[in-house]
Scaffold this motif. Structure first.
Motif, short mmCIF file in Angstrom:
data_model
loop_
_atom_site.label_atom_id
_atom_site.label_comp_id
_atom_site.label_asym_id
_atom_site.label_seq_id
_atom_site.Cartn_x
_atom_site.Cartn_y
_atom_site.Cartn_z
N VAL A 154 0.85 -1.18 0.00
CA VAL A 154 0.00 0.00 0.00
C VAL A 154 0.89 1.24 0.00
O VAL A 154 1.93 1.27 0.65
N GLN A 155 0.49 2.28 -0.74
CA GLN A 155 1.29 3.49 -0.84
C GLN A 155 0.68 4.59 0.04
O GLN A 155 -0.46 5.01 -0.20
N PRO A 156 1.40 5.07 1.06
CA PRO A 156 0.86 6.14 1.90
C PRO A 156 0.56 7.39 1.06
O PRO A 156 1.26 7.70 0.10
N VAL A 157 -0.50 8.12 1.45
CA VAL A 157 -0.87 9.32 0.70
C VAL A 157 -0.01 10.51 1.10
O VAL A 157 -0.04 11.55 0.45
N THR A 158 0.75 10.39 2.18
CA THR A 158 1.67 11.44 2.62
C THR A 158 3.10 10.98 2.34
O THR A 158 3.32 9.92 1.77
N ASP A 159 4.08 11.78 2.77
CA ASP A 159 5.47 11.39 2.56
C ASP A 159 5.97 10.47 3.68
O ASP A 159 7.16 10.16 3.75
N TRP A 160 5.07 10.05 4.57
CA TRP A 160 5.43 9.09 5.61
C TRP A 160 5.72 7.73 4.98
O TRP A 160 5.10 7.34 3.98
N TRP A 198 -7.54 3.62 1.11
CA TRP A 198 -7.83 2.82 2.30
C TRP A 198 -7.56 3.63 3.57
O TRP A 198 -6.50 4.24 3.70
N GLN A 199 -8.50 3.63 4.47
CA GLN A 199 -8.29 4.21 5.80
C GLN A 199 -7.63 3.15 6.67
O GLN A 199 -8.05 1.98 6.66
N ILE A 200 -6.61 3.53 7.41
CA ILE A 200 -5.82 2.53 8.15
C ILE A 200 -5.71 2.90 9.63
O ILE A 200 -5.34 4.03 9.97
N GLY A 227 -3.93 -1.97 25.01
CA GLY A 227 -4.93 -0.98 24.61
C GLY A 227 -4.39 0.14 23.76
O GLY A 227 -5.10 1.11 23.48
N ALA A 228 -3.12 0.04 23.34
CA ALA A 228 -2.56 1.08 22.47
C ALA A 228 -3.25 1.03 21.11
O ALA A 228 -3.80 0.01 20.71
N GLY A 229 -3.22 2.13 20.40
CA GLY A 229 -3.84 2.15 19.08
C GLY A 229 -3.97 3.55 18.54
O GLY A 229 -3.58 4.53 19.18
N GLY A 230 -4.51 3.66 17.33
CA GLY A 230 -4.69 4.95 16.69
C GLY A 230 -4.78 4.81 15.19
O GLY A 230 -5.03 3.72 14.66
N ASN A 231 -4.58 5.91 14.51
CA ASN A 231 -4.64 5.93 13.05
C ASN A 231 -3.24 6.00 12.46
O ASN A 231 -2.32 6.57 13.05
N LEU A 232 -3.09 5.43 11.28
CA LEU A 232 -1.88 5.57 10.47
C LEU A 232 -2.28 6.28 9.18
O LEU A 232 -3.46 6.34 8.84
N PRO A 233 -1.31 6.85 8.45
CA PRO A 233 -1.67 7.56 7.22
C PRO A 233 -2.48 6.69 6.26
O PRO A 233 -2.21 5.50 6.11
#
Length: 336
Positions: free
Chosen positions: A61-67, A301-303, A310-316
């Motif tokens: 998958v290709q990130p939409v940002t430069d991350w 794709w939303q990731i 319980g750690a977690g969150g969003n990625l680019p």
């Protein structure tokens, strides 16, 4: 020597330092020490499960940002495993016919650090009190200069102490590594008409709901007393259509078809809809002649991720797209 040794020993992914240690309350310490089954090799012990792509497949998958996903990180190793690795590497290097003298000298100096130098006998007398931490590289990013950022030689960390390096493995780093490992479905869209369409005819486009759904990869690490994991999940949110020619119109005009309420994208064509405007589709204004247009379909794709403690969150968000041939013919008129 440090440069040579880091080149020989650095091995698998980079991110940010964790605020606390152990990361997200993953267990660490008081585990049985045992030798590695891969003596002489130091590779990442992270395992992946779920929708995992083939290593080196080039379909990430290709990130939409430069991350970018991490290229290297540090993992713990037991005293017995680290000693086995160093001694095997030393013996193999010294006994290899034609081995360069500088390589023999470097590996000898490296061994001395942990056997008779800064450390004594690999800290065997402290085997229950801590672990060695080593650098590893992402196999899919071996040629990425970032994979050499984890250049510290192996170092000792007492149980439950912060390793003190920003790339020490955490659930978030595992989540980012899993991001890089996700196998997404191909983006070939279903068209109606299916094989050959006509000039000025609205062509309907949609994605198969059974195939385009959430996909997940879980990355786990259970080594050197550290037992953590993270699951990264990709959810399709939109489809972008690029007709392959400027002589075309898209529906909607932006070419971006968003997710419907039932999690589908686009709408299958059904009999009786020939004169309707498709919610997702294309209208070609000129024939493709003897060839075809290259329709590019890209899914965004939303990731997000969740992990140990319980750690977690969003990625680019990420994208993945492919092209397919679309043949466009003129409408043939018949005069009587």
């Amino acid at each position: 020597m440090a440069g040579l040794l880091s080149g020989a020993l650095v091995l698998t992914i980079a991110a940010t330092a964790s605020a606390t240690w152990p990361p997200s309350k993953g267990s660490q310490g008081n585990t049985k020490q045992s030798g590695s089954s891969n003596a002489g090799t130091l590779v990442s012990r992270v395992t992946y499960s779920g929708s995992v792509r083939s290593s080196g497949s080039g379909t990430a998958v290709q990130p939409v940002t430069d991350w970018t996903p991490p290229a290297c990180w540090y993992e713990p190793r037991s005293v017995a495993e680290f000693k086995d690795y160093v001694e095997t590497m030393y013996t193999d290097t010294i006994n290899t016919p034609g081995q360069a003298n500088y390589a023999k000298a470097a590996v000898g100096q490296f061994r001395d650090i942990y056997k008779d130098g800064k450390y004594k006998n690999y800290n065997e007398d402290k085997a229950d009190e801590g672990n060695w931490w080593v650098a590893v590289q992402n196999p899919d990013r071996m040629n990425d200069p970032a994979s050499w950022e984890c250049s510290d030689l192996p170092f000792w960390v007492a149980n439950n102490n912060d390793p003190g390096v920003p790339q020490a493995v955490t659930p978030k780093i595992l989540a980012e590594a899993a991001y890089d490992a996700i196998q997404l479905p191909g983006t070939k869209v279903t068209l109606a008409p299916a094989t050959v369409t006509k000039v000025n005819l609205a062509t309907w486009a949609w994605l198969d709901k059974a195939e385009f759904k959430k996909v997940s990869v879980t990355a786990s690490l259970n080594v050197g007393g550290l037992n953590i994991q993270a699951t990264t999940t990709a959810t399709p949110v939109s489809l972008k259509l690029e007709p392959g020619t400027s002589d075309a119109e898209t529906y909607p005009a932006s070419g971006v078809c968003t997710l419907n309420a039932d999690d589908s994208i686009g709408e299958p064509y059904a009999e009786g809809k020939a004169h309707q405007t498709p919610p997702c589709g294309i209208k070609y204004l000129h024939s493709s002649g003897t060839g075809s247009y290259q329709l590019k379909a890209t899914v965004t794709w939303q990731i997000n991720w969740s992990g140990t403690g319980g750690a977690g969150g969003n990625l680019p968000a990420g994208t993945f797209g492919t092209t397919q041939d679309v043949k466009v013919q003129e409408v043939q008129a018949v005069n009587r």
